[in-house]
Design an enzyme around this catalytic site. Structure first.
Site, PDB file in Angstrom:
ATOM      1  N   LYS A  40      -9.697 -55.401  -9.944  1.00 14.98           N
ATOM      2  CA  LYS A  40      -9.714 -53.981  -9.594  1.00 14.98           C
ATOM      3  C   LYS A  40      -9.173 -53.135 -10.738  1.00 14.98           C
ATOM      4  O   LYS A  40      -9.675 -52.045 -11.000  1.00 14.98           O
ATOM      5  CB  LYS A  40      -8.890 -53.730  -8.330  1.00 14.98           C
ATOM      6  N   LYS A  74     -23.374 -52.686  -0.024  1.00 15.30           N
ATOM      7  CA  LYS A  74     -23.536 -51.303   0.398  1.00 15.30           C
ATOM      8  C   LYS A  74     -23.428 -50.331  -0.773  1.00 15.30           C
ATOM      9  O   LYS A  74     -23.758 -49.165  -0.647  1.00 15.30           O
ATOM     10  CB  LYS A  74     -22.495 -50.988   1.470  1.00 15.30           C
ATOM     11  N   LYS A 122     -26.421 -60.523  -4.047  1.00 16.69           N
ATOM     12  CA  LYS A 122     -25.869 -60.367  -2.699  1.00 16.69           C
ATOM     13  C   LYS A 122     -26.136 -58.961  -2.167  1.00 16.69           C
ATOM     14  O   LYS A 122     -26.120 -58.000  -2.922  1.00 16.69           O
ATOM     15  CB  LYS A 122     -24.354 -60.597  -2.734  1.00 16.69           C
TER      16      LYS A 122
END
Ligand code: TRP
Length: 328
Positions: free
Chosen positions: A110, A196, A193
């Site tokens: 991150k 969203k 994969k």
């Protein structure tokens, strides 16, 4: 067994998330004492718009209820509404070696995606807050995906450390790994994969309108040739459609393969669209209904908060006394 799990308010749900995480929660709530928590404080570790975050947090609760999380069977609540989560996190922070946090792979991933000046201490301390979520309720089992197992290892380490230093207090929780089911791939690029964050035509949202589901399935990328068979390397597009069909019809993939053996791609797509609409339409309706019932949802959250708070308060009393703080 007492179970705790958390879900971030941000980020929408596609059929893959639903089949992966939520169906497991649905099973667990039938047999165990479950605490399910929308972790809004965790969301703050990355920049959020305040109004959006508030909306997303309420929406996530609505979605969970629509998907079948049952407040009669589990405790559903919002992390920030039980301030003990932050309080315990502070105390655990004082026992957490900095080096362990810096080694966490999710932190590194991150942090890499942010410019250095927007990597804040909250992101580094994310796993400590997660540990406090779990330990606060003396949880025995935590259902999560593989990507969270390092955080749960730290949770156990912290429990052990606290217990050694201050006397038996916390339970070391077991990781209940999400069954790694068949992976659902993108409709637009079946080698990747489903996500969203990709283009809208690449994923199927759980609460999508029937028309839109149909359009996306009919437009899914398929493979050269005409034949329908399950072969993820040579026929990734068709195999993905068969996988989704098999998961929603709860039939083994071989059976689904057989059903469509002599048919064409258009027939497979039409059948899959019809199946998805049949299975998802009740969930969409339920969500639509709940979208108009704010007070009802707030009442559920109030009850969740009350129950969670009563346990959290008891643990914190014990913790405060053990580490040497005065009574509040
Ligand atoms: N970090 C988890 C995730 O992103 C969410 C989470 C927060 C969680 N606190 C938790 C999961 C406690 C399990 C237990 O998926």
């Amino acid at each position: 067994m007492r179970i705790f799990s958390g879900i971030q308010p941000t980020g929408g749900m596609h059929i893959g998330n639903y089949l992966g995480a939520i169906t497991q929660w649905l099973e667990l709530q039938e047999k165990h004492e479950c605490f399910f928590c929308v972790v809004d404080l965790h969301a703050l570790t990355l920049p959020q718009d305040p109004d959006e975050l508030r909306k997303a947090t309420h929406q996530k609760v609505v979605e969970l209820l629509a998907l079948g999380i049952n407040p009669e069977k589990c405790t559903l609540f919002i992390q920030s509404q039980v301030p003990e989560h932050s309080e315990l996190a502070w105390i655990l922070n004082t026992l957490t070696p900095l080096g362990e946090l810096e080694r966490m792979t999710q932190f590194k991933d991150k942090a890499r995606k942010q410019v250095a000046s927007s990597v804040f201490a909250g992101l580094l301390n994310y796993p400590v807050l997660m540990a406090s979520d779990v330990l606060l309720y003396k949880t025995q089992g935590v259902p999560v995906g593989q990507d969270q197992s390092q955080h749960l290892e730290l949770t156990r380490t912290l429990a052990k450390k606290f217990n050694q230093r201050f006397g038996e207090t916390f339970v070391e929780p077991k990781t209940i790994l999400k069954k790694e089911g068949a992976k659902i791939m993108s409709l637009a690029d079946p080698k990747r994969k489903m996500s969203k964050s990709d283009k809208a035509d690449s994923y199927l949202g759980i609460f999508e309108e029937p028309e839109s589901l149909k359009k996306k399935v009919m437009g899914a990328v398929t493979d050269t040739g005409k034949e329908i068979r399950f072969d993820p390397t040579k026929k990734p597009g068709v195999s993905n459609l068969l996988t989704i069909y098999s998961l929603f019809s709860v039939e083994p993939i071989q059976k689904v393969e057989k059903k469509f053996q002599k048919k064409d791609y258009a027939f497979l797509k039409k059948s899959l669209a019809a199946l998805l609409i049949e299975k998802l339409e009740p969930l969409r309706r339920k969500k639509k209904e709940l979208d108009t019932r704010d007070l009802y949802v707030k009442e559920i959250l109030r009850r969740g908060q009350q129950h969670a708070s009563s346990l959290a308060r008891a643990t914190m009393e014990e913790v405060r006394e053990k580490v040497g703080l005065l009574e509040p």
